[in-house]
Design a protein around this motif. Structure first.
Motif, PDB file in Angstrom:
ATOM      1  N   LEU A  60      40.507  50.972  47.822  1.00 48.54           N
ATOM      2  CA  LEU A  60      39.620  51.553  46.814  1.00 48.54           C
ATOM      3  C   LEU A  60      38.396  52.179  47.458  1.00 48.54           C
ATOM      4  CD1 LEU A  60      39.526  48.684  44.134  1.00 48.54           C
ATOM      5  CD2 LEU A  60      41.036  50.674  44.201  1.00 48.54           C
ATOM      6  N   LEU A  61      38.028  53.355  46.979  1.00 44.54           N
ATOM      7  CA  LEU A  61      36.825  53.994  47.486  1.00 44.54           C
ATOM      8  C   LEU A  61      35.620  53.486  46.710  1.00 44.54           C
ATOM      9  CD1 LEU A  61      37.831  57.708  48.111  1.00 44.54           C
ATOM     10  CD2 LEU A  61      37.236  55.972  49.800  1.00 44.54           C
ATOM     11  N   LYS A  62      34.568  53.226  47.443  1.00 48.63           N
ATOM     12  CA  LYS A  62      33.330  52.807  46.790  1.00 48.63           C
ATOM     13  C   LYS A  62      32.534  54.048  46.400  1.00 48.63           C
ATOM     14  CE  LYS A  62      32.189  48.419  48.970  1.00 48.63           C
ATOM     15  NZ  LYS A  62      31.198  47.767  49.829  1.00 48.63           N
ATOM     16  N   PRO A  63      31.712  53.979  45.343  1.00 49.96           N
ATOM     17  CA  PRO A  63      31.491  52.803  44.520  1.00 49.96           C
ATOM     18  C   PRO A  63      32.692  52.525  43.612  1.00 49.96           C
ATOM     19  CG  PRO A  63      30.199  54.642  43.678  1.00 49.96           C
ATOM     20  CD  PRO A  63      30.860  55.108  44.935  1.00 49.96           C
ATOM     21  N   VAL A  64      33.084  51.258  43.580  1.00 52.67           N
ATOM     22  CA  VAL A  64      34.252  50.860  42.819  1.00 52.67           C
ATOM     23  C   VAL A  64      33.918  50.830  41.328  1.00 52.67           C
ATOM     24  CG1 VAL A  64      35.846  48.946  42.409  1.00 52.67           C
ATOM     25  CG2 VAL A  64      35.216  49.561  44.731  1.00 52.67           C
ATOM     26  N   ARG A  65      34.825  51.340  40.532  1.00 52.26           N
ATOM     27  CA  ARG A  65      34.623  51.373  39.094  1.00 52.26           C
ATOM     28  C   ARG A  65      35.565  50.413  38.391  1.00 52.26           C
ATOM     29  NH1 ARG A  65      33.617  57.518  37.316  1.00 52.26           N
ATOM     30  NH2 ARG A  65      31.912  57.913  38.751  1.00 52.26           N
ATOM     31  N   PRO A  66      35.183  49.994  37.205  1.00 52.52           N
ATOM     32  CA  PRO A  66      36.066  49.132  36.420  1.00 52.52           C
ATOM     33  C   PRO A  66      37.468  49.728  36.269  1.00 52.52           C
ATOM     34  CG  PRO A  66      33.910  49.228  35.391  1.00 52.52           C
ATOM     35  CD  PRO A  66      33.876  50.192  36.541  1.00 52.52           C
ATOM     36  N   SER A  67      37.562  51.034  36.087  1.00 53.47           N
ATOM     37  CA  SER A  67      38.880  51.645  35.895  1.00 53.47           C
ATOM     38  C   SER A  67      39.740  51.522  37.154  1.00 53.47           C
ATOM     39  CB  SER A  67      38.743  53.121  35.507  1.00 53.47           C
ATOM     40  OG  SER A  67      37.939  53.792  36.463  1.00 53.47           O
ATOM     41  N   ASP A  68      39.121  51.575  38.329  1.00 54.01           N
ATOM     42  CA  ASP A  68      39.875  51.390  39.580  1.00 54.01           C
ATOM     43  C   ASP A  68      40.482  50.002  39.614  1.00 54.01           C
ATOM     44  OD1 ASP A  68      37.162  52.943  41.418  1.00 54.01           O
ATOM     45  OD2 ASP A  68      38.943  53.850  40.510  1.00 54.01           O
ATOM     46  N   VAL A  69      39.661  49.031  39.239  1.00 52.71           N
ATOM     47  CA  VAL A  69      40.102  47.646  39.310  1.00 52.71           C
ATOM     48  C   VAL A  69      41.173  47.342  38.266  1.00 52.71           C
ATOM     49  CG1 VAL A  69      39.345  45.248  39.108  1.00 52.71           C
ATOM     50  CG2 VAL A  69      37.941  46.880  40.330  1.00 52.71           C
ATOM     51  N   SER A  70      41.010  47.858  37.061  1.00 54.06           N
ATOM     52  CA  SER A  70      42.018  47.554  36.035  1.00 54.06           C
ATOM     53  C   SER A  70      43.332  48.246  36.353  1.00 54.06           C
ATOM     54  CB  SER A  70      41.527  47.909  34.634  1.00 54.06           C
ATOM     55  OG  SER A  70      41.173  49.262  34.578  1.00 54.06           O
ATOM     56  N   ARG A  71      43.250  49.433  36.916  1.00 58.96           N
ATOM     57  CA  ARG A  71      44.471  50.144  37.312  1.00 58.96           C
ATOM     58  C   ARG A  71      45.211  49.340  38.382  1.00 58.96           C
ATOM     59  NH1 ARG A  71      42.573  54.539  40.308  1.00 58.96           N
ATOM     60  NH2 ARG A  71      43.262  53.329  42.079  1.00 58.96           N
ATOM     61  N   LEU A  72      44.444  48.846  39.322  1.00 60.88           N
ATOM     62  CA  LEU A  72      45.007  48.064  40.416  1.00 60.88           C
ATOM     63  C   LEU A  72      45.605  46.748  39.920  1.00 60.88           C
ATOM     64  CD1 LEU A  72      44.965  46.627  43.323  1.00 60.88           C
ATOM     65  CD2 LEU A  72      42.554  46.282  42.873  1.00 60.88           C
ATOM     66  N   CYS A  73      44.851  46.039  39.095  1.00 63.31           N
ATOM     67  CA  CYS A  73      45.284  44.720  38.650  1.00 63.31           C
ATOM     68  C   CYS A  73      46.485  44.780  37.724  1.00 63.31           C
ATOM     69  CB  CYS A  73      44.125  43.976  37.981  1.00 63.31           C
ATOM     70  SG  CYS A  73      42.874  43.475  39.179  1.00 63.31           S
ATOM     71  N   SER A  74      46.621  45.886  37.018  1.00 69.17           N
ATOM     72  CA  SER A  74      47.759  45.993  36.111  1.00 69.17           C
ATOM     73  C   SER A  74      49.067  46.104  36.893  1.00 69.17           C
ATOM     74  CB  SER A  74      47.589  47.202  35.182  1.00 69.17           C
ATOM     75  OG  SER A  74      47.611  48.387  35.946  1.00 69.17           O
ATOM     76  N   ARG A  75      48.962  46.508  38.160  1.00 69.36           N
ATOM     77  CA  ARG A  75      50.159  46.664  38.974  1.00 69.36           C
ATOM     78  C   ARG A  75      50.578  45.387  39.664  1.00 69.36           C
ATOM     79  NH1 ARG A  75      47.966  50.446  42.730  1.00 69.36           N
ATOM     80  NH2 ARG A  75      49.061  49.019  44.105  1.00 69.36           N
ATOM     81  N   ILE A  76      49.655  44.469  39.798  1.00 69.11           N
ATOM     82  CA  ILE A  76      49.958  43.269  40.573  1.00 69.11           C
ATOM     83  C   ILE A  76      50.688  42.241  39.715  1.00 69.11           C
ATOM     84  CG2 ILE A  76      48.941  41.325  41.833  1.00 69.11           C
ATOM     85  CD1 ILE A  76      46.844  43.122  42.873  1.00 69.11           C
ATOM     86  N   ARG A  77      51.694  41.640  40.281  1.00 66.57           N
ATOM     87  CA  ARG A  77      52.422  40.588  39.579  1.00 66.57           C
ATOM     88  C   ARG A  77      51.746  39.260  39.864  1.00 66.57           C
ATOM     89  NH1 ARG A  77      57.005  41.955  37.762  1.00 66.57           N
ATOM     90  NH2 ARG A  77      57.929  43.962  38.205  1.00 66.57           N
ATOM     91  N   TRP A  78      51.008  38.802  38.849  1.00 66.92           N
ATOM     92  CA  TRP A  78      50.307  37.546  39.079  1.00 66.92           C
ATOM     93  C   TRP A  78      51.291  36.391  38.957  1.00 66.92           C
ATOM     94  CZ3 TRP A  78      46.032  38.947  41.121  1.00 66.92           C
ATOM     95  CH2 TRP A  78      45.321  40.052  40.643  1.00 66.92           C
TER      96      TRP A  78
END
Lengths: 165, 136
Positions: free
Chosen positions: A147-165
């Protein structure tokens, strides 16, 4: 202050109030009876590593807004210490700054991926510099995302939606 | 936020959007963290500039940190001047670094003043008005 100081690891999951941020009223309440050291929590637990107090505060807030539990540390060395000693239970993701004094995020990534105990944990690298070489090296080393800084909420939610928790 | 225009970029808005009931002073707290950090960094940069022989690598590293946290709070002008400084480091131009550093200090001081006024204003007008103020 919503963000955590680089506090030592919370006690192993014996208490629902193990949160690093005591003022976070958005924490979900877990019945105490459910606590056991090796029990898998329903909450996603992210370990955030950054030497900048500003960036720690921001990334922690972004993650907590998504209801993730967050532990912040200010160095990769400290992160490894906590992970290897089992002081941060059930880490579901590590998000780390690339450039830090001492051990870099890249080195942390390598150590995590080399460890049989830790290698399954997704590692995300953050950096303020868009260096294609750096990005591909991290991804080649097994980083989940960059992720490129400054990190935004949308970057994080996009990323987390892909991860299989 | 008309009087902040040009000083702050979209990142500041992102921070404001993150602020909620669980952390009602989030933005101000992060800004405070920035100024605490930045004061220290500015002192270190000043010392590094005056040191002989110059260590451009260290200078670059310090400004990089400064730029990074500035960028995290949306400090646009500070961030841009840091880029100029880094370019001078790259060229090993001490004079360029000195000039740029003076600008960084000025931008930093101006930003601090403006943000202090901004938060003071928010406290005066109260939460309902804040919602109006924070719209671009």
């Amino acid at each position: 202050m919503a963000a955590a100081a680089p506090s030592p690891a919370p006690a192993p999951a014996m208490s629902p109030k193990v949160a690093v941020s005591p003022k976070a009223v958005d924490r979900k309440v877990v019945p105490v009876v459910a606590a056991a050291a090796d029990e898998v929590s329903n909450e996603v637990h992210v370990l955030a590593v950054d030497d900048s107090s500003v960036d720690r505060a921001v990334i922690a807030k972004i993650l907590r807004s998504s209801k993730y539990r967050v532990t912040t540390v200010e160095s990769a060395t400290r992160a490894l210490e906590l992970l290897c000693l089992g002081l941060v239970p059930n880490v579901n993701m590590i998000i780390t700054d690339y450039w830090m004094p001492g051990m870099t995020g890249y080195e942390l990534l390598k150590r995590v991926k080399e460890s049989s105990k830790l290698r399954e944990i997704p590692v995300v690298i953050m950096s303020s510099e868009n260096v294609p070489n750096r990005i591909s090296r991290c991804l080649a080393e097994g980083a989940e995302d960059f992720l490129l800084k400054p990190v935004r909420p949308s970057d994080v939610s996009r990323l987390c939606s892909r991860i299989r928790w | 936020m008309v009087f902040m225009q040009g000083f702050l970029d979209e990142q500041f808005n992102q921070l404001e959007e993150l602020q909620d009931e669980s952390s009602p002073n989030f933005v101000e707290e992060v800004v405070d963290l920035f100024f605490k950090d930045s004061s220290r960094l500015l002192t270190n940069i000043e010392q590094a500039i005056d040191k002989y022989p110059q260590d451009f690598y260290r200078l670059d590293s310090l400004v990089h940190q400064f730029k990074g946290s500035g960028s995290s709070i949306g400090a646009l002008r500070v961030k841009n001047e840091c880029s100029v400084f880094k370019a001078h480091c790259n060229d090993r131009s001490l004079e360029g670094c000195r000039r740029s550093f003076q600008k960084i200090k000025r931008e930093h001081a101006t930003l601090k003043q403006k943000l202090e006024s901004y938060f003071q204003l928010l406290r005066q007008v109260g939460p309902r008005e804040y919602a109006v103020c924070s719209r671009k």
